[in-house]
Write an enzyme that holds these catalytic residues in place. Structure first.
Site, short mmCIF file in Angstrom:
data_model
loop_
_atom_site.label_atom_id
_atom_site.label_comp_id
_atom_site.label_asym_id
_atom_site.label_seq_id
_atom_site.Cartn_x
_atom_site.Cartn_y
_atom_site.Cartn_z
N TYR A 38 -15.61 -20.30 34.36
CA TYR A 38 -16.49 -19.28 34.92
C TYR A 38 -16.70 -19.60 36.40
CZ TYR A 38 -20.58 -16.33 35.73
OH TYR A 38 -21.46 -15.40 36.25
N ASP A 54 -13.26 -15.97 33.58
CA ASP A 54 -13.76 -15.06 34.61
C ASP A 54 -13.60 -15.75 35.96
OD1 ASP A 54 -15.13 -13.40 36.28
OD2 ASP A 54 -17.01 -13.43 35.16
N HIS A 88 -17.81 -7.24 30.31
CA HIS A 88 -16.40 -7.60 30.30
C HIS A 88 -15.82 -7.27 28.93
CE1 HIS A 88 -16.57 -10.51 33.84
NE2 HIS A 88 -17.85 -10.36 33.54
#
Length: 269
Positions: A107, A157, A260
């Protein structure tokens, strides 16, 4: 077949309420990287049949990365070798010996526009520092996996849309964090036929998207005006085994688990 998935769940407890368990049963992946888990290990809802490896970080209700695997990992490692980010829950990798894989969940910080003031500039500088450390980590992890006879994949991500194909409204976002020239250049520097391959792009060359993030606001999801910021970057040997994949986009706004959608790829074993 080996089914590998990644999902920014925007809070795993909320995602479970919105159907994460049903999605896991229906899609039947072998391994799933999760981002923005946003809770301590003892608060993660039960997910029967899965081994959970989690770095929740020390910031309550923020960040947190995890890997769900059918196979029990032989090793779990956290962090990117930079103490400035050691407690943030942004990077975790596991070794799956039976699958012959090292799997990382990432992330990456969102950052901000330097033009928006000193605090925004500081956030963007911090993102760039994270990116520099991450690049070194990925090189080391890929090489270590190769020495151990494993393939390597980092999923998650990245908070960066690499090219104009990865962002629906790229013309109006040329000065937006996540599409800044230095971010896109850095992302490109990770990719090489001998280092890491953007698997979904290799399966969908020249296509717009498939996007993986849409704001909750307005008609972005309905109109598919999104960003492709969730990736699977794989070592060349694993990437060559990719059969099919892309964004597992929900059928409707109401069915969304998160802002998402998961990214799912099937690989030949």
């Amino acid at each position: 077949m080996l089914r590998v998935a990644s999902a920014n769940v925007n809070g795993v407890r909320a995602a479970v309420r919105r159907g994460l368990g049903d999605w896991l049963t229906d899609r039947a992946p072998d391994v799933v990287a999760l981002q923005e888990v946003r809770c301590a290990p003892e608060l993660v809802p039960p997910l029967p049949g899965w081994h959970l490896s989690l770095d929740a970080g020390s910031r309550a209700g923020r960040n947190g990365v995890a890997v769900l695997s059918r196979e029990r990992p032989s090793a779990v490692r956290t962090g990117i070798g930079n103490v400035a980010f050691a407690d943030e829950g942004r990077y975790l990798e596991v070794d799956l010996d039976d699958a012959g894989l090292t799997v990382a969940s990432l992330y990456l910080p969102k950052g901000d526009r330097a033009a928006d003031g000193p605090r925004a500039e500081a956030r963007q500088r911090r993102k760039l520092r994270f990116m520099a450390s991450l690049a070194r980590q990925l090189t080391g992890s890929r090489l270590a996996a190769a020495r151990a006879g494993r393939e390597f994949v980092v999923m998650g991500d990245f908070n960066i849309a690499h090219t104009e194909l990865d962002l629906a409204s790229w013309r109006t976002n040329r000065r937006s964090p996540g599409f800044l020239p230095e971010e896109r250049e850095w992302f490109g520097s990770l990719l090489s036929p001998r280092r890491l391959v953007d698997v979904v792009r290799s399966l969908h060359p020249g296509e717009s998207g498939p996007y993986s993030w849409w704001t909750w606001r307005g008609q972005a999801f309905a109109n598919d005006t999104g960003w492709r910021i969730d990736y699977q970057l794989a070592s060349p040997g694993l990437a060559a085994r990719a059969l099919r994949g892309g964004t597992d986009r929900e059928p409707s706004y109401q069915a969304r688990m998160s802002d998402h959608s998961p990214v799912l790829v099937d690989y030949a074993r």
